[in-house]
Design a protein around this motif. Structure first.
Motif, PDB file in Angstrom:
ATOM      1  N   VAL A 183       0.841  -1.200   0.000  1.00  8.68           N
ATOM      2  CA  VAL A 183       0.000   0.000   0.000  1.00  8.68           C
ATOM      3  C   VAL A 183       0.875   1.248   0.000  1.00  8.68           C
ATOM      4  O   VAL A 183       0.630   2.191  -0.770  1.00  8.68           O
ATOM      5  CB  VAL A 183      -0.965  -0.012   1.200  1.00  8.68           C
ATOM      6  CG1 VAL A 183      -1.595   1.358   1.412  1.00  8.68           C
ATOM      7  CG2 VAL A 183      -2.051  -1.059   0.997  1.00  8.68           C
ATOM      8  N   SER A 233       2.343   1.786  -3.381  1.00  4.75           N
ATOM      9  CA  SER A 233       1.400   2.250  -4.404  1.00  4.75           C
ATOM     10  C   SER A 233       1.114   3.739  -4.291  1.00  4.75           C
ATOM     11  O   SER A 233       0.752   4.373  -5.284  1.00  4.75           O
ATOM     12  CB  SER A 233       0.084   1.468  -4.304  1.00  4.75           C
ATOM     13  OG  SER A 233      -0.652   1.849  -3.155  1.00  4.75           O
ATOM     14  N   ALA A 234       1.260   4.293  -3.078  1.00  5.81           N
ATOM     15  CA  ALA A 234       0.882   5.687  -2.847  1.00  5.81           C
ATOM     16  C   ALA A 234       2.064   6.584  -2.495  1.00  5.81           C
ATOM     17  O   ALA A 234       1.884   7.802  -2.398  1.00  5.81           O
ATOM     18  CB  ALA A 234      -0.139   5.756  -1.719  1.00  5.81           C
ATOM     19  N   TYR A 258       0.652   5.507   5.821  1.00  8.41           N
ATOM     20  CA  TYR A 258      -0.208   4.331   5.851  1.00  8.41           C
ATOM     21  C   TYR A 258       0.257   3.307   6.879  1.00  8.41           C
ATOM     22  O   TYR A 258      -0.533   2.468   7.338  1.00  8.41           O
ATOM     23  CB  TYR A 258      -0.288   3.678   4.471  1.00  8.41           C
ATOM     24  CG  TYR A 258      -1.357   4.266   3.586  1.00  8.41           C
ATOM     25  CD1 TYR A 258      -2.708   4.080   3.861  1.00  8.41           C
ATOM     26  CD2 TYR A 258      -1.025   5.014   2.462  1.00  8.41           C
ATOM     27  CE1 TYR A 258      -3.691   4.616   3.045  1.00  8.41           C
ATOM     28  CE2 TYR A 258      -2.008   5.564   1.637  1.00  8.41           C
ATOM     29  CZ  TYR A 258      -3.337   5.352   1.951  1.00  8.41           C
ATOM     30  OH  TYR A 258      -4.313   5.893   1.148  1.00  8.41           O
ATOM     31  N   ASN A 304      -8.557   1.685   6.831  1.00  7.69           N
ATOM     32  CA  ASN A 304      -7.690   2.718   7.387  1.00  7.69           C
ATOM     33  C   ASN A 304      -8.546   3.767   8.069  1.00  7.69           C
ATOM     34  O   ASN A 304      -9.743   3.893   7.793  1.00  7.69           O
ATOM     35  CB  ASN A 304      -6.780   3.340   6.322  1.00  7.69           C
ATOM     36  CG  ASN A 304      -7.531   4.170   5.316  1.00  7.69           C
ATOM     37  OD1 ASN A 304      -8.492   3.694   4.706  1.00  7.69           O
ATOM     38  ND2 ASN A 304      -7.115   5.416   5.114  1.00  7.69           N
ATOM     39  N   GLY A 346      -7.426   6.958   0.698  1.00  5.90           N
ATOM     40  CA  GLY A 346      -7.609   5.599   0.208  1.00  5.90           C
ATOM     41  C   GLY A 346      -7.607   5.654  -1.308  1.00  5.90           C
ATOM     42  O   GLY A 346      -6.842   6.407  -1.900  1.00  5.90           O
ATOM     43  N   VAL A 360      -4.641   1.941  -3.888  1.00  3.76           N
ATOM     44  CA  VAL A 360      -4.229   1.339  -2.625  1.00  3.76           C
ATOM     45  C   VAL A 360      -5.073   0.106  -2.299  1.00  3.76           C
ATOM     46  O   VAL A 360      -4.570  -0.862  -1.723  1.00  3.76           O
ATOM     47  CB  VAL A 360      -4.248   2.367  -1.473  1.00  3.76           C
ATOM     48  CG1 VAL A 360      -3.256   3.476  -1.725  1.00  3.76           C
ATOM     49  CG2 VAL A 360      -5.629   2.938  -1.236  1.00  3.76           C
ATOM     50  N   ALA A 415      -3.673  -2.612  -4.318  1.00  2.00           N
ATOM     51  CA  ALA A 415      -2.363  -2.978  -3.770  1.00  2.00           C
ATOM     52  C   ALA A 415      -2.512  -3.907  -2.578  1.00  2.00           C
ATOM     53  O   ALA A 415      -1.729  -4.853  -2.408  1.00  2.00           O
ATOM     54  CB  ALA A 415      -1.591  -1.725  -3.382  1.00  2.00           C
TER      55      ALA A 415
END
Length: 202
Positions: free
Chosen positions: A36, A39-40, A45, A167, A172, A176, A179
């Protein structure tokens, strides 16, 4: 066939781990957190995600055993390259008190039944509708994004007691959410075999 990891991805994960020590996380939690974040490009996170390792272990087993994967939008499906997914958004229609995303969840639930993995990365109303159904999911990856309803729907998911990845914040999104599912796909099954079809490129 094992997944071929591109050198750029290898270097990205090396830099991620140089900036954040993920070693205290248990194996599948670590896999989800790292992918995650990757990916971001968002290290926050690591403290924003909420999941339980035991839930991930059971979901991982279901996924590798062929459990269906349902997504709320095609953008999530596009990010999951090693497994066919179910997305019924094109078949859905909005109605009084019902968004297209919520109707799509109803259609998908009627199609796949219990035991699926649900990956919701766009619409809070899709997550809200899933929580209203008796879906008995193997896992709900609930990571919708937005200022209206996103954080609230994810809080409701955690309160539901369903096995979940969520989360706390409003952030988001499709990338994500995909991912998080990919982390479970890429993690080998107990017999050492990967899940799904081989990936051609990043």
């Amino acid at each position: 066939m094992n997944r071929v990891v591109h050198p750029i991805e290898e270097e990205s994960f090396r830099r991620l781990r140089a900036r954040l020590d993920t070693s205290p996380f248990p194996p599948l939690t670590r896999a989800v957190v790292e992918r995650v974040i990757h990916s971001a490009a968002d290290l926050e996170y690591a403290s924003d995600l909420v999941m339980d390792e035991a839930d991930l272990v059971r979901a991982h087993a279901a996924l590798h055993a062929g459990a269906p994967v349902v997504v709320d939008v095609e953008m999530v499906a596009a990010g999951i390259t090693r497994r066919e997914t179910v997305c019924r958004l094109r078949d859905a229609v909005a109605g009084p008190g019902l968004t297209r995303s919520a109707h799509a969840v109803r259609l998908a639930h009627a199609q796949v039944g219990p035991g699926a993995l649900w990956v919701i990365g766009c619409a809070p109303t899709a997550l809200e509708e899933l929580l209203a159904l008796d879906a008995s999911p193997a896992l709900v990856i609930g990571l919708p994004v937005g200022f209206v309803g996103a954080a609230e729907s994810k809080a409701a998911l955690r309160e539901s007691g369903l096995p979940a990845v969520s989360n706390v914040s409003e952030k988001g999104g499709s990338a994500v959410a995909a991912a998080a599912l990919n982390a479970l796909l890429y993690h080998p099954a107990p017999d050492g075999t990967p899940s799904g079809k081989p990936e051609e490129t990043l």
